[in-house]
Design a protein around this motif. Structure first.
Motif, mmCIF file in Angstrom:
data_model
loop_
_atom_site.group_PDB
_atom_site.id
_atom_site.type_symbol
_atom_site.label_atom_id
_atom_site.label_comp_id
_atom_site.label_asym_id
_atom_site.label_seq_id
_atom_site.Cartn_x
_atom_site.Cartn_y
_atom_site.Cartn_z
ATOM 1 N N UNK A 54 5.280 7.077 -5.483
ATOM 2 C CA UNK A 54 3.729 7.305 -4.827
ATOM 3 C C UNK A 54 3.118 5.253 -5.084
ATOM 4 N N UNK A 55 3.046 4.928 -5.818
ATOM 5 C CA UNK A 55 2.889 3.450 -5.841
ATOM 6 C C UNK A 55 4.042 2.623 -5.057
ATOM 7 N N UNK A 56 5.333 3.275 -4.757
ATOM 8 C CA UNK A 56 6.213 2.716 -3.734
ATOM 9 C C UNK A 56 6.181 2.917 -2.623
ATOM 10 N N UNK A 57 5.433 3.711 -2.381
ATOM 11 C CA UNK A 57 4.901 3.881 -0.521
ATOM 12 C C UNK A 57 3.734 3.499 -0.403
ATOM 13 N N UNK A 58 2.891 3.323 -1.706
ATOM 14 C CA UNK A 58 1.430 2.461 -1.230
ATOM 15 C C UNK A 58 1.972 1.631 -0.769
ATOM 16 N N UNK A 59 2.650 0.882 -1.955
ATOM 17 C CA UNK A 59 3.032 -1.181 -1.782
ATOM 18 C C UNK A 59 3.518 -1.249 -0.174
ATOM 19 N N UNK A 60 4.012 -0.402 0.038
ATOM 20 C CA UNK A 60 5.243 -0.383 1.364
ATOM 21 C C UNK A 60 4.189 -0.081 2.677
ATOM 22 N N UNK A 61 3.299 0.921 2.457
ATOM 23 C CA UNK A 61 2.386 0.516 3.149
ATOM 24 C C UNK A 61 0.882 -0.229 3.747
ATOM 25 N N UNK A 62 0.868 -1.089 2.355
ATOM 26 C CA UNK A 62 -0.153 -2.259 2.239
ATOM 27 C C UNK A 62 1.062 -3.193 2.999
ATOM 28 N N UNK A 63 2.636 -3.856 2.396
ATOM 29 C CA UNK A 63 2.697 -4.253 3.032
ATOM 30 C C UNK A 63 2.778 -4.248 3.924
#
Length: 169
Positions: A54-63
């Motif tokens: 979840x953290x990884x996908x959030x960071x990817x979207x935010x990026x």
């Protein structure tokens, strides 16, 4: 506690059966293996790989959204330069290619930095979440997907900048 060299599940069943044969009123509560007890005790405290995902996908979207905003802002700040380039003979294709190339280079730099940070963080993640590793194929696929998303994030501002100059002629 009983140590056995046989299969613990099979031993548990035969042990409970023999104990009941000797004493029908014997109180047997929660007969299980030591591994089951340890995992039950550590279960709530153990790091969940899903939360890492979840953290990884959030960071990817935010990026991706952050990069879109950055590229959009950079293109809007370069309107005069784009207009000047078009005035001295650059085609829309040249301008588009220039903006996409710069965004792709930014994405490649980010992917290289992210890959280095992932390689550095892998031992820490392995200690935090036991038996969790990132397969090379997944890392390459994710990096490729992010580079495609970076290019798409740059495509819309480039198109908007060219439309602005097309209409201002």
């Amino acid at each position: 506690m009983i140590r056995t060299s046989t299969d613990p599940a099979a031993f548990r069943l035969s042990f409970v059966t023999h104990l009941r044969a000797v004493d029908e009123d014997a109180a047997i509560s929660g007969a299980g293996t030591m591994r089951e007890y340890v995992e039950a005790g550590l279960g709530p405290r153990r790091f969940q790989p899903r939360s890492l995902y979840r953290v990884f996908t959030y960071w990817c979207r935010a990026g991706v959204f952050g990069l879109y905003g950055l590229v959009s802002y950079a293109v809007s700040q370069r309107q005069w330069e784009i207009g000047l380039r078009m005035a001295i003979g650059a085609t829309e294709r040249d301008i588009h290619r220039m903006i996409l190339r710069q965004a792709a280079l930014l994405g490649l730099a980010g992917a290289a930095l992210g890959g280095c940070l992932a390689a550095i963080a892998q031992p820490w993640v392995s200690r935090l979440a036991q038996d969790v590793s990132i397969p090379l194929r997944s890392a390459i696929t994710t990096t490729g997907l992010l580079l495609v998303l970076v290019t798409l994030a740059a495509w819309l501002p480039a198109r908007r900048a060219l439309a602005f100059h097309r209409h201002s002629r």
